[in-house]
Design a protein around this motif. Sequence first.
Motif, PDB file in Angstrom:
ATOM      1  N   GLU A 175     -69.324  12.836  44.860  1.00 20.54           N
ATOM      2  CA  GLU A 175     -69.664  11.467  44.465  1.00 20.54           C
ATOM      3  C   GLU A 175     -70.085  11.429  43.007  1.00 20.54           C
ATOM      4  O   GLU A 175     -70.254  12.464  42.378  1.00 20.54           O
ATOM      5  CB  GLU A 175     -70.830  10.959  45.334  1.00 20.54           C
ATOM      6  CG  GLU A 175     -70.437  10.746  46.781  1.00 20.54           C
ATOM      7  CD  GLU A 175     -71.643  10.603  47.677  1.00 20.54           C
ATOM      8  OE1 GLU A 175     -72.751  10.431  47.158  1.00 20.54           O
ATOM      9  OE2 GLU A 175     -71.460  10.681  48.902  1.00 20.54           O
ATOM     10  N   LYS A 176     -70.281  10.200  42.534  1.00 18.44           N
ATOM     11  CA  LYS A 176     -70.697  10.059  41.137  1.00 18.44           C
ATOM     12  C   LYS A 176     -72.029  10.776  40.903  1.00 18.44           C
ATOM     13  O   LYS A 176     -73.013  10.504  41.586  1.00 18.44           O
ATOM     14  CB  LYS A 176     -70.849   8.581  40.807  1.00 18.44           C
ATOM     15  CG  LYS A 176     -70.990   8.319  39.336  1.00 18.44           C
ATOM     16  CD  LYS A 176     -70.894   6.847  39.028  1.00 18.44           C
ATOM     17  CE  LYS A 176     -71.072   6.661  37.533  1.00 18.44           C
ATOM     18  NZ  LYS A 176     -72.162   5.817  37.180  1.00 18.44           N
ATOM     19  N   PRO A 177     -72.051  11.728  39.982  1.00 19.82           N
ATOM     20  CA  PRO A 177     -73.269  12.516  39.789  1.00 19.82           C
ATOM     21  C   PRO A 177     -74.405  11.727  39.136  1.00 19.82           C
ATOM     22  O   PRO A 177     -74.159  10.789  38.399  1.00 19.82           O
ATOM     23  CB  PRO A 177     -72.823  13.631  38.853  1.00 19.82           C
ATOM     24  CG  PRO A 177     -71.361  13.521  38.741  1.00 19.82           C
ATOM     25  CD  PRO A 177     -70.981  12.129  39.086  1.00 19.82           C
ATOM     26  N   THR A 178     -75.618  12.126  39.431  1.00 17.70           N
ATOM     27  CA  THR A 178     -76.786  11.580  38.755  1.00 17.70           C
ATOM     28  C   THR A 178     -77.259  12.609  37.735  1.00 17.70           C
ATOM     29  O   THR A 178     -76.800  13.749  37.741  1.00 17.70           O
ATOM     30  CB  THR A 178     -77.931  11.333  39.754  1.00 17.70           C
ATOM     31  OG1 THR A 178     -78.196  12.573  40.412  1.00 17.70           O
ATOM     32  CG2 THR A 178     -77.529  10.297  40.799  1.00 17.70           C
ATOM     33  N   GLU A 182     -78.766  15.202  42.142  1.00 22.88           N
ATOM     34  CA  GLU A 182     -79.274  15.223  43.506  1.00 22.88           C
ATOM     35  C   GLU A 182     -78.380  14.536  44.546  1.00 22.88           C
ATOM     36  O   GLU A 182     -78.215  15.050  45.631  1.00 22.88           O
ATOM     37  CB  GLU A 182     -80.665  14.619  43.545  1.00 22.88           C
ATOM     38  CG  GLU A 182     -81.513  15.312  44.596  1.00 22.88           C
ATOM     39  CD  GLU A 182     -82.954  15.017  44.406  1.00 22.88           C
ATOM     40  OE1 GLU A 182     -83.323  13.854  44.530  1.00 22.88           O
ATOM     41  OE2 GLU A 182     -83.700  15.965  44.137  1.00 22.88           O
ATOM     42  N   ARG A 183     -77.820  13.398  44.213  1.00 23.55           N
ATOM     43  CA  ARG A 183     -77.099  12.651  45.245  1.00 23.55           C
ATOM     44  C   ARG A 183     -75.699  13.195  45.542  1.00 23.55           C
ATOM     45  O   ARG A 183     -75.035  12.712  46.436  1.00 23.55           O
ATOM     46  CB  ARG A 183     -76.992  11.174  44.840  1.00 23.55           C
ATOM     47  CG  ARG A 183     -78.302  10.424  45.050  1.00 23.55           C
ATOM     48  CD  ARG A 183     -78.037   8.957  45.275  1.00 23.55           C
ATOM     49  NE  ARG A 183     -77.472   8.298  44.121  1.00 23.55           N
ATOM     50  CZ  ARG A 183     -78.201   7.814  43.132  1.00 23.55           C
ATOM     51  NH1 ARG A 183     -79.499   7.912  43.164  1.00 23.55           N
ATOM     52  NH2 ARG A 183     -77.626   7.227  42.103  1.00 23.55           N
ATOM     53  N   ASN A 184     -75.237  14.170  44.757  1.00 20.98           N
ATOM     54  CA  ASN A 184     -73.879  14.627  45.012  1.00 20.98           C
ATOM     55  C   ASN A 184     -73.790  16.095  45.427  1.00 20.98           C
ATOM     56  O   ASN A 184     -72.727  16.677  45.456  1.00 20.98           O
ATOM     57  CB  ASN A 184     -72.990  14.393  43.789  1.00 20.98           C
ATOM     58  CG  ASN A 184     -73.506  15.112  42.581  1.00 20.98           C
ATOM     59  OD1 ASN A 184     -74.705  15.280  42.434  1.00 20.98           O
ATOM     60  ND2 ASN A 184     -72.622  15.544  41.717  1.00 20.98           N
ATOM     61  N   PHE A 185     -74.928  16.692  45.751  1.00 18.54           N
ATOM     62  CA  PHE A 185     -74.927  18.108  46.087  1.00 18.54           C
ATOM     63  C   PHE A 185     -76.056  18.390  47.079  1.00 18.54           C
ATOM     64  O   PHE A 185     -77.181  17.949  46.891  1.00 18.54           O
ATOM     65  CB  PHE A 185     -75.129  18.921  44.799  1.00 18.54           C
ATOM     66  CG  PHE A 185     -75.462  20.354  45.030  1.00 18.54           C
ATOM     67  CD1 PHE A 185     -74.518  21.223  45.552  1.00 18.54           C
ATOM     68  CD2 PHE A 185     -76.716  20.851  44.731  1.00 18.54           C
ATOM     69  CE1 PHE A 185     -74.818  22.554  45.774  1.00 18.54           C
ATOM     70  CE2 PHE A 185     -77.039  22.176  44.937  1.00 18.54           C
ATOM     71  CZ  PHE A 185     -76.076  23.024  45.459  1.00 18.54           C
ATOM     72  N   ASP A 186     -75.741  19.136  48.160  1.00 18.93           N
ATOM     73  CA  ASP A 186     -76.754  19.450  49.170  1.00 18.93           C
ATOM     74  C   ASP A 186     -77.185  20.913  49.011  1.00 18.93           C
ATOM     75  O   ASP A 186     -76.518  21.832  49.510  1.00 18.93           O
ATOM     76  CB  ASP A 186     -76.148  19.205  50.563  1.00 18.93           C
ATOM     77  CG  ASP A 186     -77.193  19.331  51.658  1.00 18.93           C
ATOM     78  OD1 ASP A 186     -78.169  20.086  51.459  1.00 18.93           O
ATOM     79  OD2 ASP A 186     -77.024  18.688  52.708  1.00 18.93           O
ATOM     80  N   ALA A 187     -78.293  21.120  48.303  1.00 24.15           N
ATOM     81  CA  ALA A 187     -78.759  22.480  47.989  1.00 24.15           C
ATOM     82  C   ALA A 187     -79.098  23.261  49.267  1.00 24.15           C
ATOM     83  O   ALA A 187     -78.869  24.470  49.346  1.00 24.15           O
ATOM     84  CB  ALA A 187     -79.980  22.404  47.077  1.00 24.15           C
ATOM     85  N   GLU A 188     -79.603  22.563  50.271  1.00 23.55           N
ATOM     86  CA  GLU A 188     -79.992  23.241  51.511  1.00 23.55           C
ATOM     87  C   GLU A 188     -78.748  23.767  52.239  1.00 23.55           C
ATOM     88  O   GLU A 188     -78.722  24.879  52.748  1.00 23.55           O
ATOM     89  CB  GLU A 188     -80.772  22.270  52.394  1.00 23.55           C
ATOM     90  CG  GLU A 188     -81.425  22.976  53.551  1.00 23.55           C
ATOM     91  CD  GLU A 188     -82.289  22.048  54.380  1.00 23.55           C
ATOM     92  OE1 GLU A 188     -82.489  20.889  53.976  1.00 23.55           O
ATOM     93  OE2 GLU A 188     -82.737  22.491  55.449  1.00 23.55           O
ATOM     94  N   LYS A 189     -77.705  22.936  52.269  1.00 23.30           N
ATOM     95  CA  LYS A 189     -76.456  23.329  52.924  1.00 23.30           C
ATOM     96  C   LYS A 189     -75.849  24.562  52.240  1.00 23.30           C
ATOM     97  O   LYS A 189     -75.384  25.504  52.883  1.00 23.30           O
ATOM     98  CB  LYS A 189     -75.472  22.155  52.844  1.00 23.30           C
ATOM     99  CG  LYS A 189     -74.568  22.008  54.031  1.00 23.30           C
ATOM    100  CD  LYS A 189     -73.848  20.678  53.946  1.00 23.30           C
ATOM    101  CE  LYS A 189     -72.894  20.527  55.098  1.00 23.30           C
ATOM    102  NZ  LYS A 189     -72.152  19.280  55.032  1.00 23.30           N
TER     103      LYS A 189
END
Length: 219
Positions: A175-178, A182-189
């Motif tokens: 998705e469009k990065p911030t 944060e909104r385009n990447f799941d660090a936990e996953k």
Amino acid sequence: MNGIQEQLKTLAESLGADIVGFCKLDKPVMGFSYAVSLGVKLADAVLKTIESAPSFVYFQHYRTANALLDTIAFRVAREIEKSGYLALPVAGSQSLGKNNPYRGVIPHKTVAVLSGLGFVGKSGLFLSTEFGSKVRLATVLTSMPLESELPVIENGCGDCRICQNACPAGAIYGEKPTIDGERNFDAEKCSKYMKEHFQDIGRGSVCGICIKVCPKNKL
Ligand code: SF4
Ligand code: SF4
């Protein structure tokens, strides 16, 4: 460039920094309104060892890059102190502990973007103008008034989805990065996948595939 920024840049580069920038933060962090962004380039030969999985060589290199960054940040902070200001070096690989393992006091990529050194890609990685995603970053927070020497750069990923397709964990949303990614990447996953599948390599904490495949990388 003002005199003190020139001096700090020369010091950081003499210690091994490949990219150096300065900025005023959007809002104070731990009471500090200004920051220095520091980056070192990762070795191309090391990144070549990453195929469809992380490598031992990359894991060691990643740790060495972090150690170098921490030393540079320490020395830059000390130099700022000598000028009569407070300075807080933020480690290359930061964590707020067990309850908040994927966050540090400030995202290094946010400081690098505000310093005009590059943009945050869909991968959530910082992509420097000079080297693409092949960099690691650290930060020095400070009370010393600093100003950015470069304008903030807009995201330049366009329609590319290479990192999203390459990520074995499905952790990149594309998705469009911030500015903090944060909104385009799941660090936990990302971390969970690494720990489940590559526990034998560097405690499963680093992969590097999203860095390696990015077409914005430059030599
Ligand atoms: S480090 Fe590996 S698992 Fe994590 S986001 Fe990048 S490609 Fe995906
Ligand atoms: S691989 Fe493509 S989408 Fe991902 S960060 Fe690089 S340019 Fe952006």
